[in-house]
Design a protein around this motif. Structure first.
Motif, PDB file in Angstrom:
ATOM      1  N   LEU A  41      44.379  19.645  97.305  1.00 50.65           N
ATOM      2  CA  LEU A  41      43.089  19.312  96.690  1.00 50.65           C
ATOM      3  C   LEU A  41      41.951  20.102  97.319  1.00 50.65           C
ATOM      4  O   LEU A  41      41.123  20.684  96.611  1.00 50.65           O
ATOM      5  CB  LEU A  41      42.807  17.811  96.833  1.00 50.65           C
ATOM      6  N   ILE A  42      41.891  20.125  98.638  1.00 49.39           N
ATOM      7  CA  ILE A  42      40.732  20.776  99.260  1.00 49.39           C
ATOM      8  C   ILE A  42      40.787  22.286  99.102  1.00 49.39           C
ATOM      9  O   ILE A  42      39.753  22.942  99.010  1.00 49.39           O
ATOM     10  CB  ILE A  42      40.553  20.361 100.744  1.00 49.39           C
ATOM     11  N   ARG A  43      41.997  22.847  99.036  1.00 48.12           N
ATOM     12  CA  ARG A  43      42.101  24.283  98.770  1.00 48.12           C
ATOM     13  C   ARG A  43      41.569  24.598  97.380  1.00 48.12           C
ATOM     14  O   ARG A  43      40.846  25.579  97.171  1.00 48.12           O
ATOM     15  CB  ARG A  43      43.551  24.744  98.912  1.00 48.12           C
ATOM     16  N   ALA A  44      41.907  23.759  96.426  1.00 48.11           N
ATOM     17  CA  ALA A  44      41.418  23.956  95.057  1.00 48.11           C
ATOM     18  C   ALA A  44      39.911  23.781  94.969  1.00 48.11           C
ATOM     19  O   ALA A  44      39.227  24.520  94.243  1.00 48.11           O
ATOM     20  CB  ALA A  44      42.120  22.981  94.115  1.00 48.11           C
ATOM     21  N   MET A  45      39.386  22.816  95.707  1.00 41.87           N
ATOM     22  CA  MET A  45      37.943  22.562  95.674  1.00 41.87           C
ATOM     23  C   MET A  45      37.157  23.769  96.178  1.00 41.87           C
ATOM     24  O   MET A  45      36.149  24.161  95.601  1.00 41.87           O
ATOM     25  CB  MET A  45      37.628  21.320  96.522  1.00 41.87           C
ATOM     26  N   VAL A  46      37.637  24.382  97.256  1.00 41.67           N
ATOM     27  CA  VAL A  46      36.942  25.554  97.794  1.00 41.67           C
ATOM     28  C   VAL A  46      37.096  26.742  96.850  1.00 41.67           C
ATOM     29  O   VAL A  46      36.121  27.448  96.553  1.00 41.67           O
ATOM     30  CB  VAL A  46      37.449  25.897  99.211  1.00 41.67           C
ATOM     31  N   TRP A  47      38.310  26.958  96.351  1.00 40.47           N
ATOM     32  CA  TRP A  47      38.520  28.104  95.468  1.00 40.47           C
ATOM     33  C   TRP A  47      37.656  28.019  94.210  1.00 40.47           C
ATOM     34  O   TRP A  47      37.175  29.027  93.699  1.00 40.47           O
ATOM     35  CB  TRP A  47      39.997  28.212  95.096  1.00 40.47           C
ATOM     36  N   SER A  48      37.410  26.816  93.744  1.00 40.81           N
ATOM     37  CA  SER A  48      36.644  26.642  92.507  1.00 40.81           C
ATOM     38  C   SER A  48      35.213  27.144  92.639  1.00 40.81           C
ATOM     39  O   SER A  48      34.595  27.534  91.646  1.00 40.81           O
ATOM     40  CB  SER A  48      36.632  25.165  92.094  1.00 40.81           C
ATOM     41  N   VAL A  49      34.681  27.163  93.848  1.00 39.86           N
ATOM     42  CA  VAL A  49      33.282  27.585  94.046  1.00 39.86           C
ATOM     43  C   VAL A  49      33.160  28.903  94.799  1.00 39.86           C
ATOM     44  O   VAL A  49      32.106  29.550  94.750  1.00 39.86           O
ATOM     45  CB  VAL A  49      32.469  26.504  94.798  1.00 39.86           C
ATOM     46  N   ALA A  50      34.214  29.287  95.520  1.00 43.45           N
ATOM     47  CA  ALA A  50      34.109  30.440  96.417  1.00 43.45           C
ATOM     48  C   ALA A  50      34.696  31.727  95.837  1.00 43.45           C
ATOM     49  O   ALA A  50      34.615  32.770  96.491  1.00 43.45           O
ATOM     50  CB  ALA A  50      34.793  30.128  97.749  1.00 43.45           C
ATOM     51  N   ARG A  51      35.276  31.658  94.643  1.00 45.82           N
ATOM     52  CA  ARG A  51      35.696  32.902  93.995  1.00 45.82           C
ATOM     53  C   ARG A  51      34.484  33.818  93.866  1.00 45.82           C
ATOM     54  O   ARG A  51      33.363  33.363  93.643  1.00 45.82           O
ATOM     55  CB  ARG A  51      36.269  32.619  92.598  1.00 45.82           C
ATOM     56  N   GLU A  52      34.711  35.107  93.980  1.00 42.66           N
ATOM     57  CA  GLU A  52      33.594  36.043  94.064  1.00 42.66           C
ATOM     58  C   GLU A  52      32.612  35.899  92.903  1.00 42.66           C
ATOM     59  O   GLU A  52      31.393  35.815  93.109  1.00 42.66           O
ATOM     60  CB  GLU A  52      34.110  37.482  94.126  1.00 42.66           C
ATOM     61  N   ASP A  53      33.118  35.830  91.679  1.00 43.36           N
ATOM     62  CA  ASP A  53      32.220  35.747  90.528  1.00 43.36           C
ATOM     63  C   ASP A  53      31.444  34.437  90.513  1.00 43.36           C
ATOM     64  O   ASP A  53      30.252  34.404  90.194  1.00 43.36           O
ATOM     65  CB  ASP A  53      33.006  35.922  89.220  1.00 43.36           C
ATOM     66  N   VAL A  54      32.107  33.354  90.891  1.00 45.13           N
ATOM     67  CA  VAL A  54      31.433  32.049  90.915  1.00 45.13           C
ATOM     68  C   VAL A  54      30.440  31.990  92.066  1.00 45.13           C
ATOM     69  O   VAL A  54      29.322  31.481  91.911  1.00 45.13           O
ATOM     70  CB  VAL A  54      32.466  30.909  91.023  1.00 45.13           C
ATOM     71  N   ALA A  55      30.831  32.509  93.227  1.00 44.11           N
ATOM     72  CA  ALA A  55      29.928  32.510  94.384  1.00 44.11           C
ATOM     73  C   ALA A  55      28.655  33.285  94.079  1.00 44.11           C
ATOM     74  O   ALA A  55      27.548  32.878  94.476  1.00 44.11           O
ATOM     75  CB  ALA A  55      30.633  33.098  95.605  1.00 44.11           C
ATOM     76  N   GLU A  56      28.793  34.396  93.388  1.00 41.97           N
ATOM     77  CA  GLU A  56      27.615  35.179  93.010  1.00 41.97           C
ATOM     78  C   GLU A  56      26.688  34.361  92.111  1.00 41.97           C
ATOM     79  O   GLU A  56      25.457  34.361  92.286  1.00 41.97           O
ATOM     80  CB  GLU A  56      28.052  36.451  92.281  1.00 41.97           C
ATOM     81  N   LYS A  57      27.276  33.657  91.169  1.00 44.81           N
ATOM     82  CA  LYS A  57      26.490  32.840  90.241  1.00 44.81           C
ATOM     83  C   LYS A  57      25.781  31.703  90.976  1.00 44.81           C
ATOM     84  O   LYS A  57      24.593  31.443  90.753  1.00 44.81           O
ATOM     85  CB  LYS A  57      27.415  32.274  89.150  1.00 44.81           C
ATOM     86  N   ILE A  58      26.504  31.038  91.875  1.00 44.09           N
ATOM     87  CA  ILE A  58      25.914  29.927  92.627  1.00 44.09           C
ATOM     88  C   ILE A  58      24.788  30.421  93.525  1.00 44.09           C
ATOM     89  O   ILE A  58      23.726  29.798  93.617  1.00 44.09           O
ATOM     90  CB  ILE A  58      26.998  29.204  93.459  1.00 44.09           C
ATOM     91  N   ALA A  59      25.011  31.540  94.206  1.00 43.50           N
ATOM     92  CA  ALA A  59      23.996  32.067  95.124  1.00 43.50           C
ATOM     93  C   ALA A  59      22.703  32.371  94.378  1.00 43.50           C
ATOM     94  O   ALA A  59      21.606  32.000  94.830  1.00 43.50           O
ATOM     95  CB  ALA A  59      24.521  33.326  95.810  1.00 43.50           C
TER      96      ALA A  59
END
Length: 472
Positions: A41-59
């Motif tokens: 679960l926690i690996r999936a939770m981090v991957w959901s937000v930390a993927r490069e494209d998603v991280a760029e969008k969040i930042a």
């Protein structure tokens, strides 16, 4: 017989009660998860937000919404800090038997707490919900995140991404919930109704957490003081102070607020700090800067985590090209010397000390005003000076030859536990000195069996020794 009347809840209390009920139901579904299920679960939770494209969008979204810090700092936190935190805890055993103490014949078993109520500040709203959420779920808890209103949309985006990931892994989405339209009243209700509070934010909210009646883990005020002694690698120190002072435009409470230079290296080190982009303000500019950073004795929200050029413009003076942080010469500490306190801006107070002993006294004086118990640092090659500072200061963390704001909450180059919640001990009004992680978000059952050989009390002569004669 009198009929008990139902207590009518306020709209805020009713809304939070509904969230807590959903959260509690979700937590019950994972209460007996295996270690493998929890870690997935926690690996999936981090991957959901930390993927490069998603991280760029969040930042970018975080900067656009909060108008605090900068894209590079936000991206580092969501892309790198979340990964580092996952890496730090993924191999920890958090389900079942945690420890077996053969000497004392004690076994410690991990149990979930239940519903964690988490406060997320406007200065670190991109990674804080993720780090707190994976710490909660690592202990088989659920979490409800109360964001600062200035970052509510960022918080919802991140929580929704984690919820989707949890569902795809076969877990209940409501393990992670957010207060989408936050208010002080709702946050206070969350702290009253949850099972444990994890409070990161301004002093008023942390005090409210401790006053909620719910067991709370809070943090103290940051006001890091950094010493550079005469054995330090000055080029390395100057570069790392610049990195720490300007990371996310000093949104972190761990940013270098005061730097103490020993006499022997003062002029040379000051020149190197200027070379790194430091601008020494004049006495007149110091007054102008003070009037911008503080309004009616409080830090001006409009100046927090803003570029140096913008702050200088607000203060009414120009900034030479290439200058990215302010250096403010200072001599005293306390309310009459506001630059000795936390500034939440790219502003560094500069002090001079004749030796390490005076630097320690200065550190204690500055942090007695603000920041006691949080962090200090030193650039030095002298173990004697390092340990002198560590022993002589009232602090929970001493970062040695490291950029403070990127290090005291854990990084890949040190062994500190990864977190954004830094306990400051009794010095900072907290119940722990820890870098707070999942281990602080569980209950532990101690199973005690009889010792194979019972302990035997020693004789009075062995136990009390010369005390007997001295008290006779």
């Amino acid at each position: 017989m009198a009929v008990a009347q139902a207590i009518e809840l306020s709209p805020e209390a009713a809304e939070i009660a509904a969230l807590v009920a959903r959260s509690r139901a979700a937590q019950a579904q994972i209460a007996n998860y295996t270690q493998e299920q929890v870690d997935a679960l926690i690996r999936a939770m981090v991957w959901s937000v930390a993927r490069e494209d998603v991280a760029e969008k969040i930042a970018q979204h975080t900067v656009d919404e909060t108008q605090l810090g900068n894209y590079d700092g936000k991206y580092l936190k969501i892309f790198r800090k979340t990964r580092a935190t996952l890496h730090d805890i993924i191999h920890d055993k958090s389900v079942g038997v945690l420890e077996e103490d053969a000497v004392r014949n004690i076994v410690k078993i991990a149990k979930p707490v239940g519903v964690i109520g988490a406060l997320s500040p406007s200065t670190n709203p991109e990674a804080t919900p993720v780090i707190k959420a994976i710490s909660a779920v690592k202990g088989r808890n659920s979490i409800i995140v109360a964001p600062h209103p200035r970052a509510k949309l960022t918080n919802k985006m991140i929580c929704d991404l984690m919820r989707e990931a949890i569902v795809k892994m076969g877990g209940p989405a409501d393990l992670v919930l957010s207060i989408d339209i936050p208010s002080v009243e709702k946050t206070n209700e969350l702290m009253r109704q949850c099972d444990r509070v994890l409070a990161t934010g301004g002093t008023p909210m942390v005090k409210a957490a401790y006053s909620s009646g719910t067991p709370a883990l809070g943090v103290g005020v940051g006001n890091a003081v950094i010493t550079v002694d005469d054995t330090a690698d000055l080029d390395d120190a100057a570069e790392k102070i610049r990195i720490s002072k300007t990371l996310d435009l000093a949104a972190s409470c761990s940013s270098d607020n005061s730097v103490i230079l020993l006499d022997a290296i003062f002029d040379e080190m000051l020149e190197k700090l200027q070379h790194q982009g430091g601008y020494i303000v004049s006495p007149e500019e110091k007054t102008l800067l003070q009037n911008v950073i503080w309004v009616d004795g409080h830090i001006n929200a409009n100046a927090v985590a803003q570029p140096a050029e913008k702050i200088a413009g607000m203060a009414g003076f120009g900034l030479p090209e290439g200058k990215i942080f302010f250096i403010v010469p200072e001599t005293g500490a306390g309310p009459d010397f506001p630059f000795s306190g936390e500034k939440m801006t790219v502003t560094m107070a500069l002090y001079r000390a004749k030796d390490i002993d005076e630097a320690i006294a200065l550190t204690n004086s500055i942090q007695a005003y603000q920041g006691q118990g949080h962090s200090c640092g030193i650039y030095s090659q002298s173990d004697e000076n390092i340990m002198k500072l560590a022993n002589g200061t009232r602090t929970s963390r001493v970062m040695v030859n490291q950029p403070q704001s990127a290090s005291n909450s854990g990084n890949l180059w040190n062994g500190m536990r990864q977190t954004f919640s830094l306990g400051c001990g009794s010095w900072g009004g907290n119940g722990t000195n820890n870098n707070i992680t999942w281990r602080d978000l569980i209950n532990e059952t101690w199973v005690s069996k009889p010792l194979a050989q019972p302990k035997v009390l020693p004789s009075d002569e062995d136990l009390f020794g010369d005390v007997i004669a001295r008290l006779a």
